[in-house]
Write a protein that holds these residues in place. Structure first.
Motif, mmCIF file in Angstrom:
data_model
loop_
_atom_site.group_PDB
_atom_site.id
_atom_site.type_symbol
_atom_site.label_atom_id
_atom_site.label_comp_id
_atom_site.label_asym_id
_atom_site.label_seq_id
_atom_site.Cartn_x
_atom_site.Cartn_y
_atom_site.Cartn_z
ATOM 1 N N GLY A 439 -46.140 13.136 110.233
ATOM 2 C CA GLY A 439 -47.017 12.730 111.330
ATOM 3 C C GLY A 439 -46.556 11.495 112.054
ATOM 4 N N VAL A 440 -45.278 11.126 111.845
ATOM 5 C CA VAL A 440 -44.798 9.851 112.383
ATOM 6 C C VAL A 440 -43.495 9.984 113.163
ATOM 7 C CG1 VAL A 440 -43.913 7.552 111.747
ATOM 8 C CG2 VAL A 440 -45.890 8.503 110.534
ATOM 9 N N THR A 441 -42.481 10.603 112.536
ATOM 10 C CA THR A 441 -41.097 10.368 112.924
ATOM 11 C C THR A 441 -40.517 11.431 113.853
ATOM 12 O OG1 THR A 441 -40.924 9.698 110.585
ATOM 13 C CG2 THR A 441 -38.932 9.572 111.915
ATOM 14 N N PRO A 442 -40.047 11.048 115.058
ATOM 15 C CA PRO A 442 -39.209 11.967 115.837
ATOM 16 C C PRO A 442 -37.942 12.276 115.030
ATOM 17 C CG PRO A 442 -39.935 10.108 117.183
ATOM 18 C CD PRO A 442 -40.279 9.778 115.762
ATOM 19 N N LEU A 443 -37.503 13.524 115.068
ATOM 20 C CA LEU A 443 -36.411 13.980 114.201
ATOM 21 C C LEU A 443 -35.092 14.064 114.948
ATOM 22 C CD1 LEU A 443 -38.381 16.931 112.543
ATOM 23 C CD2 LEU A 443 -38.025 14.638 111.586
ATOM 24 N N LYS A 444 -34.014 13.710 114.243
ATOM 25 C CA LYS A 444 -32.656 13.886 114.756
ATOM 26 C C LYS A 444 -31.886 14.690 113.719
ATOM 27 C CE LYS A 444 -32.575 9.412 117.163
ATOM 28 N NZ LYS A 444 -31.762 8.223 117.491
ATOM 29 N N PRO A 445 -31.371 15.864 114.078
ATOM 30 C CA PRO A 445 -30.651 16.679 113.092
ATOM 31 C C PRO A 445 -29.515 15.901 112.431
ATOM 32 C CG PRO A 445 -31.003 17.905 115.123
ATOM 33 C CD PRO A 445 -31.432 16.502 115.400
ATOM 34 N N GLY A 446 -29.559 15.843 111.094
ATOM 35 C CA GLY A 446 -28.513 15.156 110.345
ATOM 36 C C GLY A 446 -28.850 13.736 109.951
ATOM 37 N N SER A 447 -29.970 13.198 110.450
ATOM 38 C CA SER A 447 -30.367 11.830 110.082
ATOM 39 C C SER A 447 -31.566 11.864 109.155
ATOM 40 C CB SER A 447 -30.728 11.015 111.327
ATOM 41 O OG SER A 447 -31.323 9.779 110.953
ATOM 42 N N CYS A 448 -31.513 11.022 108.104
ATOM 43 C CA CYS A 448 -32.675 10.905 107.212
ATOM 44 C C CYS A 448 -33.710 9.943 107.809
ATOM 45 C CB CYS A 448 -32.256 10.481 105.811
ATOM 46 S SG CYS A 448 -31.209 9.016 105.756
ATOM 47 N N THR A 449 -33.457 9.444 108.990
ATOM 48 C CA THR A 449 -34.349 8.660 109.854
ATOM 49 C C THR A 449 -34.658 7.269 109.312
ATOM 50 O OG1 THR A 449 -36.530 9.563 109.166
ATOM 51 C CG2 THR A 449 -35.297 10.807 110.810
ATOM 52 N N LEU A 450 -35.911 6.974 108.912
ATOM 53 C CA LEU A 450 -36.357 5.599 108.657
ATOM 54 C C LEU A 450 -36.799 5.396 107.208
ATOM 55 C CD1 LEU A 450 -38.553 5.257 111.875
ATOM 56 C CD2 LEU A 450 -36.237 4.350 111.545
ATOM 57 N N PRO A 451 -36.670 4.162 106.690
ATOM 58 C CA PRO A 451 -37.123 3.896 105.318
ATOM 59 C C PRO A 451 -38.643 4.005 105.196
ATOM 60 C CG PRO A 451 -35.687 2.132 106.136
ATOM 61 C CD PRO A 451 -36.038 2.988 107.316
ATOM 62 N N LEU A 452 -39.094 4.363 104.014
ATOM 63 C CA LEU A 452 -40.533 4.399 103.739
ATOM 64 C C LEU A 452 -41.089 2.975 103.674
ATOM 65 C CD1 LEU A 452 -40.670 7.238 101.076
ATOM 66 C CD2 LEU A 452 -41.649 7.296 103.365
ATOM 67 N N PRO A 453 -42.375 2.812 103.916
ATOM 68 C CA PRO A 453 -42.979 1.485 103.799
ATOM 69 C C PRO A 453 -42.714 0.875 102.422
ATOM 70 C CG PRO A 453 -44.526 3.006 104.815
ATOM 71 C CD PRO A 453 -43.356 3.827 104.358
ATOM 72 N N GLY A 454 -42.312 -0.396 102.413
ATOM 73 C CA GLY A 454 -42.018 -1.081 101.155
ATOM 74 C C GLY A 454 -40.565 -1.010 100.740
ATOM 75 N N ILE A 455 -39.764 -0.200 101.437
ATOM 76 C CA ILE A 455 -38.345 -0.046 101.099
ATOM 77 C C ILE A 455 -37.513 -0.791 102.142
ATOM 78 C CG2 ILE A 455 -36.459 1.579 100.730
ATOM 79 C CD1 ILE A 455 -38.812 1.671 98.630
ATOM 80 N N GLU A 456 -36.848 -1.852 101.709
ATOM 81 C CA GLU A 456 -36.068 -2.678 102.642
ATOM 82 C C GLU A 456 -34.601 -2.253 102.593
ATOM 83 O OE1 GLU A 456 -35.347 -7.365 103.602
ATOM 84 O OE2 GLU A 456 -37.174 -6.850 102.512
ATOM 85 N N ALA A 457 -34.304 -1.144 103.245
ATOM 86 C CA ALA A 457 -32.938 -0.613 103.275
ATOM 87 C C ALA A 457 -32.133 -1.307 104.367
ATOM 88 C CB ALA A 457 -32.968 0.890 103.523
ATOM 89 N N ALA A 458 -30.825 -1.443 104.138
ATOM 90 C CA ALA A 458 -29.958 -2.093 105.119
ATOM 91 C C ALA A 458 -28.533 -1.585 104.945
ATOM 92 C CB ALA A 458 -30.002 -3.607 104.942
ATOM 93 N N ILE A 459 -27.692 -1.884 105.944
ATOM 94 C CA ILE A 459 -26.273 -1.536 105.862
ATOM 95 C C ILE A 459 -25.492 -2.831 105.987
ATOM 96 C CG2 ILE A 459 -24.394 -0.254 106.936
ATOM 97 C CD1 ILE A 459 -26.728 1.686 107.874
ATOM 98 N N VAL A 460 -24.652 -3.081 104.986
ATOM 99 C CA VAL A 460 -23.969 -4.374 104.909
ATOM 100 C C VAL A 460 -22.468 -4.188 104.714
ATOM 101 C CG1 VAL A 460 -26.026 -5.479 103.931
ATOM 102 C CG2 VAL A 460 -24.267 -4.586 102.379
ATOM 103 N N ASP A 461 -21.739 -5.309 104.944
ATOM 104 C CA ASP A 461 -20.303 -5.307 104.678
ATOM 105 C C ASP A 461 -20.048 -5.721 103.230
ATOM 106 O OD1 ASP A 461 -20.578 -8.082 104.556
ATOM 107 O OD2 ASP A 461 -19.921 -8.375 106.619
ATOM 108 N N GLU A 462 -18.761 -5.918 102.893
ATOM 109 C CA GLU A 462 -18.430 -6.172 101.491
ATOM 110 C C GLU A 462 -18.918 -7.528 100.986
ATOM 111 O OE1 GLU A 462 -14.503 -6.873 103.778
ATOM 112 O OE2 GLU A 462 -16.347 -5.720 103.991
ATOM 113 N N ALA A 463 -19.364 -8.391 101.895
ATOM 114 C CA ALA A 463 -19.914 -9.685 101.484
ATOM 115 C C ALA A 463 -21.439 -9.698 101.530
ATOM 116 C CB ALA A 463 -19.362 -10.789 102.377
#
Length: 659
Positions: A439-463
């Motif tokens: 009931g929330v998320t517009p969908l893009k084929p191949g994307s898992c879209t957005l983190p659930l509430p309370g989940i602080e996901a991020a993409i980082v480098d090696e540092a």
């Protein structure tokens, strides 16, 4: 190691959330989602504490939400006590759910058995009392090696009810795999079956247990309890071996659940052991159950009227969270299936959805791709031939789903009216982490879209530094969450090194490469160790596979790298076509066609140097592609590792020929 993984997949299709779902969803609309996210960010402990009080029945209420005094060994609700089985079964007694169907079990041959919540409770209590009489108690550990069955769920809940930590072993694993787990976990109890039925064939189970115990180091095992599934002949060790029905016979249908600490190990689930010793992923009781409940409520938008079906095996984390625990805690009616999707024909899934009026369907991309191929070869088993109008949500689990498989699933199974829930999570995370909400998320084929509430996901480098949107890097979770892995059983150093490397600031390291687009949507690019390094360009395997599968001729593809003197690494593609295997000149022509296609879709740098055609790919019996074996084959080396867990070991010979 540089983490500048180049993202080459371009996907511009967007499907807005369906208005009728937005109106009725448990999280209704983007503003409701953002409000939960904001609550979790403003006061993580307040957020999780509120949800734990509202959703779980506590024997002893907790006073501390999170103990961070010894990272990464976090403790959630650590001074509270409860019982997970009580929260899944007893809570429904005295409510209308008591007499509702809990499980609709369909056997391999089509026979259907149903149990209500009351009947399931009675069966669990009778078996639990039988084990109590044999002296089993809180703190013991059990190996469960059973086919998909109501008995498998009963066995898991019996252990949990008594405070016995269980470790379920997938019914396709070898005696060597059972032995490793028996020894590592120190089990005193094994629950197994004589045989299981798959695709019309009886496959023995107990002989593998007998052989595992005979390998030594299993002196702790006092009993092997056997479920009589087929009545097939089995060897019997008097005094040790007992029939499940005899253990439960004459026992009371009331067995009070044993309260355990919130951090009591609920289960230990071993990763497949593809490299070295298998890792025993240890999960807690309260935090794990809370997330199992919430994700069923949020991602599957659980409704009392649902008929829910997760096609996973109980031997995997998906079968734990989304069969044995989450749906039962929410009082859902669910379908369980013993067989395979292609028996007696490749329309089995669709026929079952039609017959049981399934509303929520959750399966793996591997199954979707193989059924796509089957439906093109055999139009009479195409999903459109069945009435799938009962479906309201369809989900995908286990690996990234490529855009073309997503579109086929959306159109042909969901009829363009069911959102596709592409769920990213892992054995270690306990439940969904990044996923669309119906009931929330517009969908893009191949994307898992957005983190659930309370989940602080991020993409980082090696540092551990955040990377810009559009750039690839390590997928991490920055803050602890209740269902996270607690330890690797008996190996805390490996746990810290594997999941919380100090160079990443103590973030949880998922091991997946990913990127985030301009809308903040996450795209999984494959395992970090599956990144290809071609002439200095780092490419995600999943993106090359997606390009291949988008070609009209291709049903399935797996891509690996092999050493190359010129480019450092060369791309090797293993391809399953939607038609017969090409031979000779025709194979050369098809391979050229596919190389040109990848060059057009991604760029010349991503063209596979080597293409190999096969009737199938090497998969475990759960449908997971064994890429580690493909890497060995790609290098031209002999496969000396254990291949007993493969559904089709002979396919490795076929795939050794390059075009």
């Amino acid at each position: 190691m540089s983490t500048q993984i180049k993202s080459v997949l371009v996907e511009n299709r967007v499907f807005p959330a369906f208005p009728e779902l937005v109106k009725t969803a448990n999280i209704a609309g983007m503003e409701a989602y953002k409000a939960l996210v904001a609550e979790a960010q403003a006061s993580p402990e307040g957020f999780w504490g509120r949800l734990a009080k509202e959703n779980l029945n506590w024997t002893t209420p907790f006073t501390q939400v999170l103990d961070e005094s010894n990272p990464p060994f976090y403790k959630w609700f650590g001074d509270g006590e409860l019982n997970v089985s009580e929260n899944c079964l007893d809570r429904h007694l005295g409510t209308p759910t008591e007499h509702k169907t809990a499980i609709i079990f369909e056997a391999d041959n089509g026979d259907v058995t149903q149990v209500t919540y009351r009947e399931l409770y009675n069966r669990v209590c009778e078996f639990a009392n039988g084990l109590k009489a044999l002296g089993y108690k809180k703190g013991d550990r059990a190996i469960i090696y059973l086919p998909m069955s109501i008995e498998a769920v009963v066995a898991m809940h019996v252990c949990v009810r008594l405070g016995i930590t269980h470790s379920v072993v997938f019914g396709g694993f070898s005696s060597k795999s059972i032995h490793e787990r028996l020894v590592d976990v120190g089990a005193s109890l094994v629950i197994t079956a004589d045989e299981q039925m798959r695709g019309g064939k009886a496959i023995t189970l107990k002989p593998a247990v007998d052989e595992a115990i005979s390998m030594g180091g299993c002196e702790a095992v006092r009993h092997v309890v056997v479920y009589k599934r087929t009545g097939g002949a089995v060897n019997w060790t008097e005094g040790r071996d007992l029939w499940m029905h005899d253990v439960a016979k004459g026992q009371s249908a009331d067995c009070p659940a044993v309260p355990v600490n919130a951090e009591h190990p609920l289960f230990i689930l071993y990763t497949s052991g593809s490299t070295g010793k298998p890792k025993g992923v240890q999960h807690s009781s309260a935090g794990y159950l809370l997330w199992a409940m919430l994700t069923v409520k949020w991602a599957f938008d659980a409704k009392p009227s649902d008929v829910y079906w997760c096609t996973a095996d109980v031997g995997w984390i998906t079968g734990h969270t989304y069969i044995a625990y989450g749906p039962l805690a929410n009082g859902l009616t669910q379908v369980m299936f013993e067989g395979v999707p292609t028996y007696p024909n490749a329309g089995r899934f669709w026929e079952m959805i039609q017959r049981h009026k399934v509303t929520v369907f959750y399966t793996a991309p591997t199954a979707i791709r193989s059924l796509t191929k089957a439906s093109e070869a055999q139009p009479d088993v195409h999903p459109r031939k069945y009435d799938l109008s009962s479906l309201r949500l369809i989900g995908s689990v286990g690996e990234p789903i490529n855009p073309e498989a997503w579109m086929w699933y959306f159109k042909e199974v969901g009829g363009e009216r069911c959102p596709v829930l592409d769920t990213w999570w892992q054995t270690e995370t306990g439940g969904h982490m990044i996923t669309p909400l119906p009931g929330v998320t517009p969908l893009k084929p191949g994307s898992c879209t957005l983190p659930l509430p309370g989940i602080e996901a991020a993409i980082v480098d090696e540092a551990g530094g955040d990377v810009e949107n559009g750039m690839g890097g390590f997928l991490v979770v920055k803050r602890p969450w209740p269902a996270m892995i607690r330890n690797i059983w008996g190996d805390p150093e490996r746990f810290k090194k594997s999941y919380f490397p100090p160079e990443l600031k103590g973030y949880y390291l998922a091991g997946d490469g990913a990127q985030r687009d301009a809308d903040g949507y996450f795209w999984i690019m494959g395992r970090v160790d599956d990144v290809l390094n071609v002439s200095g360009h780092r490419l995600g395997t999943m993106e090359v596979e997606s390009a291949l599968v988008s070609h009209p001729l291709v049903a399935e593809a797996a891509v690996v790298g092999r050493p190359d003197d010129t480019t450092g690494e060369a791309i090797v593609a293993f391809v399953v076509l939607k038609r017969d295997l090409p031979e000779g000149d025709e194979a050369v022509q098809v391979a050229k066609q596919l190389r040109d296609w990848v060059a057009k879709e991604i760029g010349p740098i991503a063209k596979p140097k080597d293409i190999r055609f096969g009737e199938n790919l090497p998969k475990t019996r759960s449908g997971k592609i064994m890429r580690r074996l493909l890497r060995i084959v790609a290098k031209g080396e002999e496969v000396t590792q254990d291949v007993s867990t493969l559904e089709n070991p002979a396919i490795l010979t076929q795939l050794s020929k390059s075009v």
